[in-house]
Motif scaffolding. Structure first.
Motif, mmCIF file in Angstrom:
data_model
loop_
_atom_site.group_PDB
_atom_site.id
_atom_site.type_symbol
_atom_site.label_atom_id
_atom_site.label_comp_id
_atom_site.label_asym_id
_atom_site.label_seq_id
_atom_site.Cartn_x
_atom_site.Cartn_y
_atom_site.Cartn_z
ATOM 1 N N UNK A 2 -65.026 21.080 85.558
ATOM 2 C CA UNK A 2 -66.200 20.436 86.133
ATOM 3 C C UNK A 2 -67.085 21.496 86.778
ATOM 4 N N UNK A 3 -68.321 21.153 86.952
ATOM 5 C CA UNK A 3 -69.235 22.121 87.541
ATOM 6 C C UNK A 3 -69.082 22.097 89.052
ATOM 7 N N UNK A 4 -69.222 23.233 89.648
ATOM 8 C CA UNK A 4 -68.926 23.325 91.084
ATOM 9 C C UNK A 4 -69.966 22.658 91.969
ATOM 10 N N UNK A 29 -71.580 19.749 91.767
ATOM 11 C CA UNK A 29 -71.614 18.316 92.011
ATOM 12 C C UNK A 29 -70.791 17.997 93.257
ATOM 13 N N UNK A 70 -62.165 16.252 92.907
ATOM 14 C CA UNK A 70 -62.643 16.590 91.569
ATOM 15 C C UNK A 70 -62.188 15.513 90.580
ATOM 16 N N UNK A 92 -61.259 26.071 85.270
ATOM 17 C CA UNK A 92 -62.404 25.867 86.155
ATOM 18 C C UNK A 92 -62.662 27.119 86.984
ATOM 19 N N UNK A 100 -64.291 29.888 84.991
ATOM 20 C CA UNK A 100 -65.682 29.580 84.665
ATOM 21 C C UNK A 100 -66.604 29.950 85.832
ATOM 22 N N UNK A 101 -66.025 29.945 87.059
ATOM 23 C CA UNK A 101 -66.832 30.349 88.208
ATOM 24 C C UNK A 101 -66.650 31.834 88.516
ATOM 25 N N UNK A 150 -52.333 20.153 84.882
ATOM 26 C CA UNK A 150 -53.449 20.047 85.830
ATOM 27 C C UNK A 150 -53.795 21.427 86.400
ATOM 28 N N UNK A 189 -69.244 26.247 79.202
ATOM 29 C CA UNK A 189 -69.361 24.832 78.961
ATOM 30 C C UNK A 189 -69.835 24.143 80.233
ATOM 31 N N UNK A 190 -70.945 23.495 80.127
ATOM 32 C CA UNK A 190 -71.416 22.719 81.269
ATOM 33 C C UNK A 190 -71.073 21.271 80.997
ATOM 34 N N UNK A 191 -71.212 20.434 82.017
ATOM 35 C CA UNK A 191 -70.590 19.117 81.922
ATOM 36 C C UNK A 191 -71.234 18.183 80.911
#
Lengths: 93, 141, 459, 195
Positions: A2-4, A6, A11, D81, D84-85, D74, D6-8
């Protein structure tokens, strides 16, 4: 996943994880009761199907790909669970 | 699309997959080796059976017959021939070849001694006792 | 031809074709013995003819693989062969040893041959496809090691492409698994178990790596498609081959005394074995459709496409037909197996060798492609051989199904010979079709000598 | 490599990770799928035996292992995630935790196997145990393979080999690991619970 940016309280993936944990516990609970029969079997298998779809779509990220890829997994899942169901119903007179 | 499908990854899957499944195969082989003594009754492999297998091989019987379904399909299955025909018949049959019937399939004359015929029968008897998961489907093989 | 040393491939290819002719002639003899039982008896009994038929097949395929390796590897590695002399020496040793073995089969009784060649020291003879005398087997190992040494050294000093690595891996695997042919325990069940480590792990394992590498090489040459694309598909296909094929060995472990669970493992994994063959077909057609140039050698392209289709039909579909344990229970050891064997060997290994020869032979004779009329003749041979093998397979399948029906089902099953008499018509049809196959093969050889038209020499 | 982030909301042409791993994943799904169906039909021919033998399985350890694998899966989502950051070290830590749970799974499973093997149960005991042992051992080996893949990725992540623009490797490993989890999600109810 997910994008950080939002503003989530939790999450989405964490929510999915919690649901998966809960569903697993429910399956185990049904196993402990020792119930059997078509309805129980369908519930347990249906739970598994839902869990697989959650893993495939949210964890594996297939929900953001073309339908082809989701379709392959979904088709596989329907085929396998369908045949399992048929095999089980065969034994029910 | 091609950026996310790399040769390096394809190669890794090839090596990884090959090693993985070969290890699994070795594992199953190990278990099979543990289980076989109960199924092949190796305690019954006498010297006579060993000699019989040697005769079986040096006459290239597998070139016409099947044994437990493997071999050539020109002549009858012999894995269960002992139960189908019995020892004396087998000895007499081998000794009487070839039949010489015109146009019919012929089996060569191997000039086996009586001892060798007995060994052959011993080998076929032992073979008929192997646990083959009920194969062949019927006595005709 | 880009490198001088590639020329050593030529005698290998010629020998391969020569032995192929021998294989077919003995096949016709056997086919005739199926209908007229005492044909050539006692001069050439059926088991001797069969031994020659199958051994020639294996040996000529090996000649083809080696020739292919000698042709491909210099071009892939962009360097001359490590030792062309060694390659030629090994050619003559292998050819003479092979010829002597065949002469031995035909001239002396098998038992005499066995005692003459040291079978009593280490008994290895008399097992299907591994009938070779001990000294021949040792000779094969020596030739294979010298060959592998030669090829490996060439790869080591040159460019290392995926195709050459896969080819090398396949050839090393071939040598390694052949070593199981020296293991012949007196316990028949163990004997059979490890016999398959040579036979199955060859044809449904490492040989497919060789097949894949050869097909990929020819496709790169005739289509001009980017090497990177072809090589990654090659890896995926052979990965699938081994993933399904290794445990797929289990489909031979249903009824030979091995535990029951092999029925499940064997059925499941071998049911998946058609997948890599299907991928190979799609791959071959895909690459040809995406071709970046029109290679003048149309015949080679046809053989390459044919390999994909026929390997899928013969190895994939006909294998699947009788691979599930409940089906195999009835079909095991019948003409159904023979049907599958014929189309699978032709579709996979014969055709890939002919594709390679078809591509390389003109080059070795100093031209890019044969003349138009010669190619037309070769394509006729392609269709004659391919269509006749399809019919041979269909006739044998029909014979097999009828055999199962008469001999293994119902309450009053017929005996073996009585059942055989009932299916004689299919054996006659098979034999006639066999002559059409031979005609195709003659035409194939004839096309090499076709003088009509201009050969294309533009590089 | 441009379009790898990849964006949401974007729809991607290919699933996350290297496409090659997906061929492998689909092949594995197929192999397991056939085995699952074979189990169901073998059971249909032998219901009493299967129901009786199933009683002797340790359902609790099966359930705990499900929770372990889901959680581990998980963690891999979190690892993807993180990378990606751009948090390489955080990503490596998430992968390490996923591997750690892999070890927990193996330990619990081995205790279960030990119990069965010391009771003299083998592949040849009966059809149920043939399936139980085949499926779980086959899956067990996949867990090990997955851990090897994850370990390689963890080391690369720690070295800073991945970035927000280039993290296909992490996604590849994660996809495989999710598949291992996904298969167990079916295996557990099928073999341990449904009767």
């Amino acid at each position: 996943m997910d994008t950080p940016h939002e503003p989530h309280f939790i999450r989405p993936c964490t929510r999915i994880w919690l649901v998966l944990m809960a569903l697993t516990c429910s399956t185990f609970a049904i196993g402990e009761t020792g119930w059997s029969g078509t309805a129980v079997m369908l519930t347990v298998l249906g739970t598994a199907v839902i869990k697989v779809e959650m893993v495939a779509n949210y964890f594996m990220g297939l929900r953001r790909t073309r339908w082809l890829w989701r379709g392959i997994v979904l088709g596989w899942l329907i085929l396998v669970s369908g045949l399992i169901t048929i095999a089980y119903l065969m034994t029910v007179k | 699309m091609s950026e996310t499908f790399t040769k390096a990854m394809a190669r890794n899957i090839f090596y990884g997959g090959a090693v993985f499944f070969f290890l699994l195969f070795l594992g199953l082989t190990f278990d099979t080796m543990q289980t076989l003594p109960k199924r092949d009754h190796r305690e019954n492999i006498t010297d006579s059976v060993v000699r019989g297998k040697h005769i079986w091989e040096t006459r290239d019987c597998i070139g016409c017959h099947t044994l437990l379904g493997e071999g050539a399909y020109f002549a009858p299955e012999l894995g269960n021939v002992y139960t189908r025909r019995g020892g004396p018949f087998i000895k007499a049959w081998i000794a009487a070849q070839p039949t010489g019937a015109p146009g019919r399939r012929q089996m060569p004359q191997f000039n086996l001694t009586d001892q060798e015929l007995d060994d052959m029968v011993a080998f076929l008897k032992w073979t008929s006792e192997v646990n083959t998961n009920k194969w062949p489907p019927n006595i005709e093989g | 031809m880009q490198f001088q040393s590639q020329a050593v491939a030529k005698p290998y290819f010629i020998a391969a074709i020569g032995l192929f002719v021998g294989q077919i002639l003995f096949g016709l003899i056997m086919g005739y013995q199926y209908v007229v039982g005492d044909f050539l008896f006692p001069a050439i009994p059926f088991n001797v003819a069969r031994m020659v038929h199958t051994n020639l097949l294996i040996v000529w395929l090996l000649f083809g693989f080696m020739g292919a390796a000698y042709y491909m590897i210099p071009e892939e590695t962009e360097t001359e062969l490590f030792s062309p002399k060694l390659a030629l020496l090994m050619f003559w040793i292998f050819l003479v040893a092979g010829a002597l073995t065949i002469v031995g089969y035909l001239m002396v009784p098998y038992a005499t041959l066995a005692s003459m060649t040291g079978n009593d020291i280490l008994p290895t003879m008399g097992r299907e496809f591994l009938e070779q005398p001990l000294i021949t087997k040792v000779g094969i190992v020596i030739v294979a090691l010298a060959f592998l040494f030669n090829i490996s050294m060439t790869v080591l000093k040159g460019r290392k492409t995926s195709i050459s690595l896969v080819m090398l891996l396949g050839l090393w695997g071939l040598a390694v698994f052949f070593l199981f042919s020296f293991y012949n325990p007196s316990n028949l069940v163990l004997d059979k178990y490890f016999w398959w480590w040579t036979v199955h792990l060859w044809v449904e394992g490492v040989w497919e790596l060789i097949l894949g590498a050869m097909l990929a090489f020819v496709l790169i040459k005739v289509t001009g498609v980017d090497r990177e694309v072809i090589e990654k598909w090659l890896y995926i296909i052979i990965a699938m081959t081994l993933i399904t094929g290794i445990i797929g060995t289990g489909h031979h472990y249903f009824w030979i005394g091995t535990p029951e669970y092999w029925q499940w493992f064997g059925s499941v994994f071998s049911a998946l074995e058609p997948i890599p063959f299907f991928m190979m077909t799609v791959f071959a057609f895909n690459m040809v459709n995406r071709r970046r140039r029109e290679h003048p050698n149309k015949a080679a392209t046809l053989w390459a496409l044919g390999t994909g289709v026929m390997a899928f039909l013969g190895a994939g579909v006909w294998g699947f037909l009788h691979t599930l344990a409940p089906v195999n229970f009835f079909t095991h050891g019948t003409q159904v197996t023979a049907a599958h064997g014929h189309m699978a060997f032709y579709g996979a290994y014969v055709m890939v060798n002919l594709a390679m020869i078809s591509y390389a032979m003109p080059m070795l004779r100093g031209r890019t492609a044969n003349s138009g009329p010669a190619q037309t003749m070769e394509m006729w041979s392609f269709w004659l051989m391919t269509v006749s093998i399809v019919f041979i397979t269909l006739f044998l399948t029909a014979a097999g199904i009828l055999q199962v029906w008469l001999q293994r089902m119902g309450s009053t099953p017929l005996g073996f010979m009585a059942a055989q008499d009932q299916i004689m018509i299919f054996y006659w049809l098979r034999e006639i079709t066999g002559f059409v196959f031979l005609l195709g093969l003659v035409l194939y050889i004839w096309s090499f000598f076709c003088k009509k038209g201009e050969a294309q020499t533009a590089a | 490599m441009i379009n790898n982030t990849r964006t949401s909301h974007e729809i991607h042409a290919t699933p996350p990770g290297d496409l090659a791993i997906w061929f492998f994943i689909f092949a594995e799904l197929l192999a397991f799928g056939v085995f699952f169906v074979a189990y169901a039909f073998a059971r249909a021919h032998n219901v009493e035996l299967f129901n009786e033998s199933q009683q002797h399985l340790n359902r609790l350890s099966g359930a705990i292992n499900t929770l372990v694998l889901i959680t581990s899966s998980y963690f891999m989502v979190r690892a993807v995630a993180a990378i990606k950051q751009g948090y390489s070290i955080l990503c490596a830590r998430w992968i390490a935790s996923a591997i750690g749970l892999g070890f927990v799974f193996l330990a619990i499973k081995m205790a279960e196997f030990h119990e069965k093997f010391s009771a003299g149960i083998s592949l040849s005991t009966n059809t149920f145990y043939m399936f139980y042992l085949s499926l779980t051992l086959f899956h067990f080996m996949h867990v090990i393979l997955g851990m090897v893949i994850l370990a390689a990725i963890m080391l690369k992540a720690r070295n800073g080999s991945y970035s927000p623009a280039n993290h296909t490797g992490v996604e590849t490993g994660a996809s495989y690991w999710h598949m291992v989890d996904l298969l167990w999600i079916i295996l557990f109810p099928l073999v341990y619970v449904i009767r």
